[in-house]
Enzyme design. Structure first.
Site, short mmCIF file in Angstrom:
data_model
loop_
_atom_site.label_atom_id
_atom_site.label_comp_id
_atom_site.label_asym_id
_atom_site.label_seq_id
_atom_site.Cartn_x
_atom_site.Cartn_y
_atom_site.Cartn_z
N PHE A 72 65.80 54.71 9.75
CA PHE A 72 65.88 55.81 10.60
C PHE A 72 67.09 56.23 10.95
CE2 PHE A 72 65.39 58.46 14.43
CZ PHE A 72 64.42 59.22 14.09
N ASP A 74 74.83 51.83 11.47
CA ASP A 74 74.41 52.66 12.22
C ASP A 74 73.83 51.71 13.48
OD1 ASP A 74 72.62 54.30 13.90
OD2 ASP A 74 71.66 55.24 12.34
N LYS A 92 73.04 56.75 21.95
CA LYS A 92 72.33 56.17 22.92
C LYS A 92 72.70 55.86 24.36
CE LYS A 92 68.24 55.27 20.07
NZ LYS A 92 67.06 56.33 20.47
C1 LIG Z 1 69.21 53.80 14.38
C2 LIG Z 1 69.21 55.32 15.01
N1 LIG Z 1 70.00 56.04 14.30
C3 LIG Z 1 70.02 57.71 14.50
C4 LIG Z 1 69.10 57.86 15.70
C5 LIG Z 1 68.83 59.34 15.96
O1 LIG Z 1 69.66 59.57 17.30
P1 LIG Z 1 69.18 60.71 18.24
O2 LIG Z 1 68.00 60.81 18.60
O3 LIG Z 1 70.11 60.64 19.32
O4 LIG Z 1 69.64 62.04 17.35
C6 LIG Z 1 68.29 56.93 16.24
C7 LIG Z 1 67.20 57.26 17.23
O5 LIG Z 1 66.35 56.84 17.67
C8 LIG Z 1 68.40 55.66 15.80
O6 LIG Z 1 67.39 54.54 16.19
#
Ligand SMILES: Cc1ncc(COP(=O)(O)O)c(C=O)c1O
Length: 408
Positions: A136, A221, A250
């Site tokens: 994700f 990520d 986050k």
């Molecule tokens: C690993 C990861 N990457 C990207 C995102 C996307 O972040 P955002 O919701 O701030 O756009 C998330 C959100 O949960 C995530 O857990």
């Protein structure tokens, strides 16, 4: 008469969220209160954002002082905090340069652009991105194109071309996907939304080796797993692997929206003036609070605390698993933990809420725990007591709903 906020949302908001039926009014430490004055132990922390809990005095002080000075200036000008924050993040991530945006998905977008610009300097065929099944990375079109879960993608296809998916922790499959057309491989060291799955050491080593071999970039990520969540600044630091690009968001600005992608010097140079930008990204308010957040992590020795309390929490989850056969597995690292059930996990979210505990369900059968990093053992005990009661009740009502053994 004042309208109920829930009724107004139902009428005026696009119905994209399946919200839990409470209206949260305030928070303090690991606790939140709803408008009816009911108190809840918060083991979701705004999906991993409220790492220092609610209302941390140092975050509030920085926020108040900076809001009174200046909130936004745009990226046409310097302000006192973006440079120091980039320097601090470079130090803790081992990267050289940062770009600031406003969310996780924007950090992913920026990293994809950077990787394509970097690849394009070598060859115009070098634009492919390899991601992992069950990953994700966000909801915008580029990040969604790197997200390996059909349920998020299916309504929006065709997505951006040039994205391929390798099987999670399958080195052979990864090897079959990375080649001279690959500009980047993007991985979550611990998959979050996908249900809390850790990459194996061997897979991470292979990821580093293959990307080096093909002069492709390894993007970690760390949006969910980074900044202390697993007990290190980066989850990738557990593997002893240095990525080329690191993504953060986050908890970075204590609850304000702020994301970042950081890169090694040779990579960062691929984005020249005018190639990327953001109106809000890296504003003085968010950057000032982010500096305070990082200072608190250090001053209050939060990483060591996460390792300690995380281990305690994990042991308590294992004890619950021993007692309740409906728990197939307990897993995770630091305070990024989960249990996998033999049945849908969503009903437990509501049942926990009724007993004053906020938890999150992901990936159908998984209960995910992302509590504030400041929780203490007593909070873990309180949460586990509630879970114990829920599972006792559920096993009594329905001992084995599917009759299946656990599968990944
Ligand atoms: C690993 C990861 N990457 C990207 C995102 C996307 O972040 P955002 O919701 O701030 O756009 C998330 C959100 O949960 C995530 O857990």
């Amino acid at each position: 008469m004042k309208k109920n906020p829930v009724d107004l949302e139902r009428k005026y908001l696009m119905q994209t969220y399946a919200r839990s039926p409470i209206v949260i009014e305030r928070g303090k430490g690991c606790w939140v209160w709803d408008v009816k004055g009911r108190k809840y132990l918060d083991f979701v922390a705004g999906l991993g954002v409220n790492a220092l809990g609610h209302g941390h005095p140092r975050i509030l002080k920085a926020l108040r002082e900076q809001a009174a000075r200046v909130i936004h200036v745009s990226n046409l000008y310097y302000h006192p905090y973006q440079g120091p924050l980039a320097a601090e993040l470079a130090k803790i991530t081992g990267m050289d340069r940062a770009f600031f945006c406003n969310s996780g998905t924007e950090a992913v977008e920026g990293a994809i652009k950077l990787a394509r610009a970097f690849g394009g300097r070598q060859s115009k065929e070098k634009f492919e991105v390899v991601a992992l099944d069950n990953s994700f990375h966000g909801r915008t079109i580029g990040a969604l194109s790197a997200t390996g879960q059909a349920k998020y993608r299916q309504d929006f296809e065709p997505l951006v071309p040039g994205f391929h998916f390798a099987r999670f922790n399958d080195i052979q499959d990864l090897t079959a996907h990375v080649n001279e057309r690959t500009c980047a491989l993007i991985v979550e060291p611990v998959q979050g939304e996908g249900g809390i799955f850790e990459l194996s050491q061997e897979f991470m080593d292979a990821a580093r080796e293959l990307t080096r071999r093909y002069q492709a970039l390894l993007i970690c990520d760390e949006i969910q797993a980074g900044l202390g969540r697993t007990g290190r600044y980066l989850a990738s630091q557990w593997y002893g692997v240095k990525p080329d690009i690191v993504l953060l968001a986050k908890p970075l600005a204590g609850g304000l929206p702020l994301g970042a992608f950081l890169a090694r010097e040779e990579v960062a140079g691929s984005l020249a003036a005018g190639m990327h930008g953001s109106t809000f990204g890296g504003g003085p308010l968010a950057c000032r609070v982010a500096l305070e957040f990082l200072a608190v992590l250090k001053d209050e020795k939060i990483l060591a605390h996460v390792r300690q309390v995380g281990q305690y929490f994990y042991k308590q989850l294992l004890a619950l698993q021993k007692k309740h056969p409906l728990i197939r597995e307990a897993r995770g690292k630091g305070l990024m933990l989960a249990i996998d059930l033999d049945r849908p996990s969503r009903p437990f979210v509501q049942a926990a809420l009724d007993r004053g505990l906020i938890i999150n369900s992901t990936h159908d059968t998984v209960l995910r725990f992302l509590p504030p990093l400041i929780i203490e053992k007593k909070h873990v005990d309180q949460a586990c007591e509630i879970l114990d009661a829920l599972f006792t009740e559920a096993s009594r009502e329905n001992p084995n709903p599917t009759g299946q053994a656990g599968v990944r």
